[in-house]
Design a protein around this motif. Sequence first.
Motif, mmCIF file in Angstrom:
data_model
loop_
_atom_site.group_PDB
_atom_site.id
_atom_site.type_symbol
_atom_site.label_atom_id
_atom_site.label_comp_id
_atom_site.label_asym_id
_atom_site.label_seq_id
_atom_site.Cartn_x
_atom_site.Cartn_y
_atom_site.Cartn_z
ATOM 1 N N PRO A 125 7.557 -69.769 -13.694
ATOM 2 C CA PRO A 125 8.441 -69.632 -11.931
ATOM 3 C C PRO A 125 7.381 -71.089 -11.883
ATOM 4 C CG PRO A 125 6.753 -68.243 -12.701
ATOM 5 C CD PRO A 125 7.342 -68.851 -14.324
ATOM 6 N N PRO A 126 7.397 -71.822 -10.157
ATOM 7 C CA PRO A 126 6.976 -72.964 -10.180
ATOM 8 C C PRO A 126 5.131 -72.238 -9.709
ATOM 9 C CG PRO A 126 8.651 -72.243 -8.923
ATOM 10 C CD PRO A 126 8.476 -70.786 -9.685
ATOM 11 N N ILE A 127 4.466 -73.593 -10.487
ATOM 12 C CA ILE A 127 3.323 -73.858 -9.780
ATOM 13 C C ILE A 127 3.480 -73.941 -8.485
ATOM 14 C CG2 ILE A 127 0.662 -74.120 -10.787
ATOM 15 C CD1 ILE A 127 1.652 -74.593 -13.698
ATOM 16 N N ILE A 128 1.862 -73.145 -7.984
ATOM 17 C CA ILE A 128 2.064 -72.965 -6.519
ATOM 18 C C ILE A 128 0.498 -73.060 -6.095
ATOM 19 C CG2 ILE A 128 2.361 -72.724 -3.534
ATOM 20 C CD1 ILE A 128 5.191 -72.511 -4.652
ATOM 21 N N GLY A 129 -0.370 -73.951 -5.492
ATOM 22 C CA GLY A 129 -1.769 -73.450 -5.111
ATOM 23 C C GLY A 129 -2.077 -72.154 -4.370
ATOM 24 N N ILE A 130 -3.671 -72.706 -3.515
ATOM 25 C CA ILE A 130 -3.774 -71.818 -2.683
ATOM 26 C C ILE A 130 -3.530 -72.022 -1.153
ATOM 27 C CG2 ILE A 130 -5.372 -70.685 -3.907
ATOM 28 C CD1 ILE A 130 -7.982 -72.478 -2.832
ATOM 29 N N ALA A 131 -2.868 -71.600 -0.133
ATOM 30 C CA ALA A 131 -3.584 -72.491 1.145
ATOM 31 C C ALA A 131 -4.236 -72.867 1.641
ATOM 32 C CB ALA A 131 -3.126 -71.040 2.594
ATOM 33 N N VAL A 138 -12.092 -75.233 0.647
ATOM 34 C CA VAL A 138 -11.284 -75.690 0.624
ATOM 35 C C VAL A 138 -10.997 -76.173 1.867
ATOM 36 C CG1 VAL A 138 -8.792 -74.569 1.082
ATOM 37 C CG2 VAL A 138 -10.717 -73.453 -0.218
ATOM 38 N N ALA A 139 -10.593 -77.611 1.830
ATOM 39 C CA ALA A 139 -10.034 -78.160 2.827
ATOM 40 C C ALA A 139 -9.115 -77.881 3.514
ATOM 41 C CB ALA A 139 -9.329 -79.676 2.126
ATOM 42 N N THR A 140 -8.708 -78.160 4.954
ATOM 43 C CA THR A 140 -7.879 -77.716 5.783
ATOM 44 C C THR A 140 -6.601 -78.614 6.476
ATOM 45 O OG1 THR A 140 -9.536 -76.492 6.989
ATOM 46 C CG2 THR A 140 -7.539 -77.242 8.413
ATOM 47 N N ILE A 141 -5.274 -78.427 5.735
ATOM 48 C CA ILE A 141 -4.790 -79.571 6.110
ATOM 49 C C ILE A 141 -3.379 -78.612 6.131
ATOM 50 C CG2 ILE A 141 -3.007 -80.895 4.305
ATOM 51 C CD1 ILE A 141 -4.706 -80.861 1.997
ATOM 52 N N THR A 142 -2.951 -78.560 7.179
ATOM 53 C CA THR A 142 -1.745 -78.086 8.201
ATOM 54 C C THR A 142 -0.460 -78.699 7.032
ATOM 55 O OG1 THR A 142 -2.508 -79.968 10.194
ATOM 56 C CG2 THR A 142 -3.254 -77.465 10.233
ATOM 57 N N ASP A 143 0.407 -77.614 7.712
ATOM 58 C CA ASP A 143 1.903 -78.221 7.045
ATOM 59 C C ASP A 143 2.230 -79.350 7.423
ATOM 60 O OD1 ASP A 143 4.561 -77.469 5.530
ATOM 61 O OD2 ASP A 143 4.704 -77.195 8.356
ATOM 62 N N THR A 144 2.910 -79.588 5.932
ATOM 63 C CA THR A 144 3.518 -81.659 6.763
ATOM 64 C C THR A 144 5.227 -81.695 6.182
ATOM 65 O OG1 THR A 144 2.704 -82.078 4.384
ATOM 66 C CG2 THR A 144 1.180 -82.481 6.448
ATOM 67 N N ASP A 145 5.457 -80.324 5.373
ATOM 68 C CA ASP A 145 6.897 -80.049 4.641
ATOM 69 C C ASP A 145 7.490 -79.097 5.479
ATOM 70 O OD1 ASP A 145 5.434 -78.042 3.360
ATOM 71 O OD2 ASP A 145 6.792 -78.743 1.769
ATOM 72 N N VAL A 154 2.911 -72.962 7.581
ATOM 73 C CA VAL A 154 1.495 -72.455 8.089
ATOM 74 C C VAL A 154 0.009 -73.953 7.664
ATOM 75 C CG1 VAL A 154 -0.324 -72.102 9.152
ATOM 76 C CG2 VAL A 154 2.176 -70.630 8.646
ATOM 77 N N HIS A 155 -0.304 -74.343 6.258
ATOM 78 C CA HIS A 155 -0.414 -74.979 5.762
ATOM 79 C C HIS A 155 -0.012 -75.254 4.686
ATOM 80 C CE1 HIS A 155 -3.961 -72.576 7.686
ATOM 81 N NE2 HIS A 155 -4.261 -72.807 7.723
ATOM 82 N N ASP A 156 -0.137 -76.338 3.813
ATOM 83 C CA ASP A 156 -0.369 -77.340 2.055
ATOM 84 C C ASP A 156 -0.999 -76.420 1.317
ATOM 85 O OD1 ASP A 156 1.983 -78.722 3.609
ATOM 86 O OD2 ASP A 156 0.651 -80.645 3.441
ATOM 87 N N ARG A 157 -0.030 -76.918 0.602
ATOM 88 C CA ARG A 157 -0.648 -76.100 -0.882
ATOM 89 C C ARG A 157 0.301 -77.392 -1.736
ATOM 90 N NH1 ARG A 157 -0.529 -69.736 -1.788
ATOM 91 N NH2 ARG A 157 -0.554 -69.310 1.209
ATOM 92 N N ALA A 158 -1.221 -77.076 -2.929
ATOM 93 C CA ALA A 158 -0.629 -78.582 -3.972
ATOM 94 C C ALA A 158 0.509 -77.820 -5.056
ATOM 95 C CB ALA A 158 -1.559 -78.241 -4.651
ATOM 96 N N VAL A 159 1.201 -78.498 -5.257
ATOM 97 C CA VAL A 159 2.546 -77.787 -6.314
ATOM 98 C C VAL A 159 2.232 -78.794 -7.518
ATOM 99 C CG1 VAL A 159 3.483 -77.507 -3.879
ATOM 100 C CG2 VAL A 159 3.694 -79.229 -4.812
ATOM 101 N N GLY A 160 3.044 -77.726 -8.467
ATOM 102 C CA GLY A 160 3.706 -78.414 -9.614
ATOM 103 C C GLY A 160 2.664 -78.420 -10.770
ATOM 104 N N PRO A 161 2.574 -79.189 -11.953
ATOM 105 C CA PRO A 161 1.874 -79.363 -12.987
ATOM 106 C C PRO A 161 0.565 -79.769 -12.681
ATOM 107 C CG PRO A 161 4.093 -80.026 -13.863
ATOM 108 C CD PRO A 161 4.140 -79.641 -12.147
ATOM 109 N N LEU A 162 0.216 -81.415 -12.094
ATOM 110 C CA LEU A 162 -0.118 -82.147 -11.859
ATOM 111 C C LEU A 162 -0.622 -82.254 -10.482
ATOM 112 C CD1 LEU A 162 -0.887 -84.915 -13.554
ATOM 113 C CD2 LEU A 162 1.206 -83.562 -13.915
#
Length: 241
Positions: A125-131, A138-145, A154-162
């Motif tokens: 399944p997809p790799i999705i990081g913490i909010a 943890v940095a604060t990055i509000t949703d961009t996508d 609500v918030h961005d999360r790092a995605v994928g193997p990289l």
Amino acid sequence: MLSKNSGGLIVTAALVAAVVTGCGVGRPPIPEGIPPGPGTPLPVIDVDAPGRAALQLRSWAEEQSGALSIPTVALEAYGYAAAVMAASRPACGIAWTTLAGIASVESKHGTHRDADLHDDGVVRPPIIGIALDGAPGVATITDTDGGTLDGDSVHDRAVGPLQFIPETWQRWAVDANGDGVLDPQSIDDAALTAARYLCVSGGDLTSRGGWQQAVLTYNQSTSYLNTVRHRAAAYSVGRRV
């Protein structure tokens, strides 16, 4: 066979070899210095071949996969990304070992937790990081996508193997496997996107300063840089981490 019998104890040459190997004696030392070495040279391939052009590196990757404990498909992706950048941006000099070092830290080459790297190069399944919600450390990055890539509106999360943040992915993403989709869960797309991002960030990655700048731009942590360097250097001499 060399053996010694004393009080019923038999030590054979094979046993001695096993003990020596287990202690790490005879294995090449992990080189010091920055940047880490380029590793096993890539064969010449057609980087513009249709479809998943990284498949041209199958034999090269299979020869190293077991020793390095890196999936063959992942090695193909790292090698292809380095080959593409060598052709399109030769002044960068990024090596596949650097991409392997980063991917090892970020996702264990697409196998983090219950994820599996499939033959088509896609992590399932997809790799999705913490909010990225501003929690301690943890940095604060509000949703961009709109949650399109990470499922979080609500918030961005790092995605994928990289582990790309959606906004960064949208800016730099490259289709590396010829399927017409920019997929951060594809190790082909992710590796080439990472290579492109690192080359722009660091300039000349064959220099100490350029390599450091590139990796610190990827993750602003000296500890992260040192870990990536160590793993990439290990891969450069055929050692697993």
